[in-house]
Write a protein that holds these residues in place. Structure first.
Motif, PDB file in Angstrom:
ATOM      1  N   GLY A  72       0.729  -1.224  -0.162  1.00  9.44           N
ATOM      2  CA  GLY A  72      -0.104   0.128  -0.044  1.00  9.44           C
ATOM      3  C   GLY A  72       0.820   1.158   0.210  1.00  9.44           C
ATOM      4  O   GLY A  72       0.226   2.191   0.170  1.00  9.44           O
ATOM      5  N   GLU A  73       2.142   1.045  -0.022  1.00  9.17           N
ATOM      6  CA  GLU A  73       3.085   2.404  -0.173  1.00  9.17           C
ATOM      7  C   GLU A  73       3.805   2.411  -1.282  1.00  9.17           C
ATOM      8  O   GLU A  73       3.967   1.449  -2.041  1.00  9.17           O
ATOM      9  N   GLN A  74       4.030   3.691  -1.904  1.00  7.59           N
ATOM     10  CA  GLN A  74       4.799   3.797  -2.938  1.00  7.59           C
ATOM     11  C   GLN A  74       6.255   4.481  -2.543  1.00  7.59           C
ATOM     12  O   GLN A  74       6.427   4.946  -1.294  1.00  7.59           O
ATOM     13  N   SER A  75       7.232   4.182  -3.257  1.00 10.93           N
ATOM     14  CA  SER A  75       8.571   4.598  -3.174  1.00 10.93           C
ATOM     15  C   SER A  75       9.279   5.215  -4.178  1.00 10.93           C
ATOM     16  O   SER A  75       8.912   5.484  -5.082  1.00 10.93           O
ATOM     17  N   ALA A  76      10.593   4.825  -4.373  1.00 16.65           N
ATOM     18  CA  ALA A  76      11.450   5.331  -5.261  1.00 16.65           C
ATOM     19  C   ALA A  76      11.145   4.721  -6.579  1.00 16.65           C
ATOM     20  O   ALA A  76      11.653   5.147  -7.609  1.00 16.65           O
ATOM     21  N   GLU A  77      10.461   3.757  -6.600  1.00 17.08           N
ATOM     22  CA  GLU A  77       9.996   3.110  -8.110  1.00 17.08           C
ATOM     23  C   GLU A  77       9.119   4.295  -8.857  1.00 17.08           C
ATOM     24  O   GLU A  77       9.372   4.316  -9.975  1.00 17.08           O
ATOM     25  N   ILE A  78       8.462   5.152  -7.972  1.00 13.91           N
ATOM     26  CA  ILE A  78       7.763   6.314  -8.527  1.00 13.91           C
ATOM     27  C   ILE A  78       8.712   7.056  -9.553  1.00 13.91           C
ATOM     28  O   ILE A  78       8.457   7.529 -10.385  1.00 13.91           O
ATOM     29  N   VAL A  79       9.986   7.305  -9.153  1.00 15.66           N
ATOM     30  CA  VAL A  79      11.189   8.132  -9.682  1.00 15.66           C
ATOM     31  C   VAL A  79      11.354   7.258 -11.067  1.00 15.66           C
ATOM     32  O   VAL A  79      11.293   8.048 -12.174  1.00 15.66           O
ATOM     33  N   ARG A  80      11.115   6.049 -11.225  1.00 14.02           N
ATOM     34  CA  ARG A  80      11.649   5.200 -12.417  1.00 14.02           C
ATOM     35  C   ARG A  80      10.301   5.524 -13.354  1.00 14.02           C
ATOM     36  O   ARG A  80      10.546   5.655 -14.568  1.00 14.02           O
ATOM     37  N   ILE A  81       9.098   5.495 -12.931  1.00 13.11           N
ATOM     38  CA  ILE A  81       8.065   5.850 -13.799  1.00 13.11           C
ATOM     39  C   ILE A  81       8.012   7.141 -13.945  1.00 13.11           C
ATOM     40  O   ILE A  81       8.095   7.188 -15.377  1.00 13.11           O
ATOM     41  N   TRP A  82       8.393   8.079 -13.417  1.00 13.72           N
ATOM     42  CA  TRP A  82       8.423   9.461 -13.691  1.00 13.72           C
ATOM     43  C   TRP A  82       9.453   9.744 -15.071  1.00 13.72           C
ATOM     44  O   TRP A  82       9.044  10.386 -15.813  1.00 13.72           O
ATOM     45  N   ASP A  83      10.707   8.983 -14.794  1.00 18.03           N
ATOM     46  CA  ASP A  83      11.084   9.240 -15.694  1.00 18.03           C
ATOM     47  C   ASP A  83      10.895   8.693 -17.113  1.00 18.03           C
ATOM     48  O   ASP A  83      11.692   9.085 -18.251  1.00 18.03           O
ATOM     49  N   ARG A  84      10.154   7.847 -17.290  1.00 24.16           N
ATOM     50  CA  ARG A  84       9.581   7.104 -18.366  1.00 24.16           C
ATOM     51  C   ARG A  84       8.552   8.296 -19.203  1.00 24.16           C
ATOM     52  O   ARG A  84       8.190   8.051 -20.223  1.00 24.16           O
ATOM     53  N   ILE A  85       8.402   9.441 -18.456  1.00 21.16           N
ATOM     54  CA  ILE A  85       7.191  10.332 -19.201  1.00 21.16           C
ATOM     55  C   ILE A  85       8.105  11.161 -19.919  1.00 21.16           C
ATOM     56  O   ILE A  85       8.973  11.932 -19.524  1.00 21.16           O
ATOM     57  N   PRO A  86       8.109  11.165 -21.336  1.00 25.01           N
ATOM     58  CA  PRO A  86       9.140  11.756 -22.143  1.00 25.01           C
ATOM     59  C   PRO A  86       8.925  13.256 -22.336  1.00 25.01           C
ATOM     60  O   PRO A  86       9.533  13.987 -22.569  1.00 25.01           O
ATOM     61  N   ASP A  87       7.494  13.706 -22.247  1.00 31.45           N
ATOM     62  CA  ASP A  87       6.979  15.116 -22.728  1.00 31.45           C
ATOM     63  C   ASP A  87       6.939  16.019 -21.368  1.00 31.45           C
ATOM     64  O   ASP A  87       6.431  15.479 -20.343  1.00 31.45           O
ATOM     65  N   ARG A  88       7.761  16.792 -21.674  1.00 30.30           N
ATOM     66  CA  ARG A  88       7.859  17.942 -20.372  1.00 30.30           C
ATOM     67  C   ARG A  88       6.580  18.632 -19.857  1.00 30.30           C
ATOM     68  O   ARG A  88       6.091  18.485 -18.880  1.00 30.30           O
ATOM     69  N   ASN A  89       5.770  18.893 -21.005  1.00 28.79           N
ATOM     70  CA  ASN A  89       4.374  19.287 -20.512  1.00 28.79           C
ATOM     71  C   ASN A  89       3.443  18.222 -19.850  1.00 28.79           C
ATOM     72  O   ASN A  89       2.723  18.552 -18.803  1.00 28.79           O
ATOM     73  N   ALA A  90       3.656  16.857 -20.178  1.00 24.32           N
ATOM     74  CA  ALA A  90       3.146  16.026 -19.320  1.00 24.32           C
ATOM     75  C   ALA A  90       3.595  15.827 -18.042  1.00 24.32           C
ATOM     76  O   ALA A  90       2.943  15.563 -17.138  1.00 24.32           O
ATOM     77  N   LYS A  91       4.856  15.928 -17.784  1.00 24.05           N
ATOM     78  CA  LYS A  91       5.328  15.968 -16.492  1.00 24.05           C
ATOM     79  C   LYS A  91       4.718  17.092 -15.625  1.00 24.05           C
ATOM     80  O   LYS A  91       4.534  16.887 -14.537  1.00 24.05           O
ATOM     81  N   LEU A  92       4.686  18.443 -16.186  1.00 25.96           N
ATOM     82  CA  LEU A  92       4.180  19.545 -15.517  1.00 25.96           C
ATOM     83  C   LEU A  92       2.654  19.244 -15.368  1.00 25.96           C
ATOM     84  O   LEU A  92       2.458  19.579 -14.181  1.00 25.96           O
ATOM     85  N   ARG A  93       1.884  18.585 -16.016  1.00 22.85           N
ATOM     86  CA  ARG A  93       0.449  18.383 -15.724  1.00 22.85           C
ATOM     87  C   ARG A  93       0.459  17.095 -14.669  1.00 22.85           C
ATOM     88  O   ARG A  93      -0.193  17.380 -13.859  1.00 22.85           O
ATOM     89  N   ALA A  94       1.353  16.239 -14.714  1.00 20.80           N
ATOM     90  CA  ALA A  94       1.510  15.210 -13.691  1.00 20.80           C
ATOM     91  C   ALA A  94       1.649  15.640 -12.402  1.00 20.80           C
ATOM     92  O   ALA A  94       1.174  15.348 -11.392  1.00 20.80           O
ATOM     93  N   ARG A  95       2.563  16.702 -12.306  1.00 26.74           N
ATOM     94  CA  ARG A  95       3.114  17.375 -11.046  1.00 26.74           C
ATOM     95  C   ARG A  95       1.847  18.097 -10.480  1.00 26.74           C
ATOM     96  O   ARG A  95       1.690  17.966  -9.221  1.00 26.74           O
TER      97      ARG A  95
END
Length: 108
Positions: A72-95
């Motif tokens: 039920g916990e999230q960790s550093a694996e989120i960072v790896r998923i985040w790194d797979r988002i190629p588009d800067r605008n998509a990262k801004l929307r996700a943030r």
């Protein structure tokens, strides 16, 4: 969406995500490349020790981490998923989305 009764906290989390995504057990199984009864059997605790590669496939289709399925916990694996988002605008929307979720959580 699912009529299954989970036998474990992991099962509860799987059902939660399936409902959020509008999936049933068979759809999730097949979309993850598993036998069509895999998720149903997992939820019924008929698979006491699921293989890691199966959990990874399920987690990917559910949009979560294996750690979240397990604990039920999230960790550093989120960072790896985040790194797979190629588009800067998509990262801004996700943030922005994640920041709003955190604000909503703080208000609750």
């Amino acid at each position: 969406m699912s009529k299954s009764t989970p036998q474990s906290p992991m099962g509860e989390r799987i059902i939660q995500r399936m409902e959020e995504l509008g999936l049933n057990a068979k759809q999730l199984s097949l979309s993850a490349g598993l036998n069509e009864t895999y998720v149903r059997d997992l939820l019924k605790a008929e698979i006491p020790n699921p293989r890691l590669n199966h959990l990874k496939a399920l987690a990917e289709k559910l949009g979560v981490t294996v750690e979240w399925l397990d604990t039920g916990e999230q960790s550093a694996e989120i960072v790896r998923i985040w790194d797979r988002i190629p588009d800067r605008n998509a990262k801004l929307r996700a943030r922005a989305y994640l920041e709003n979720l955190a604000k909503d959580k703080d208000r609750a």
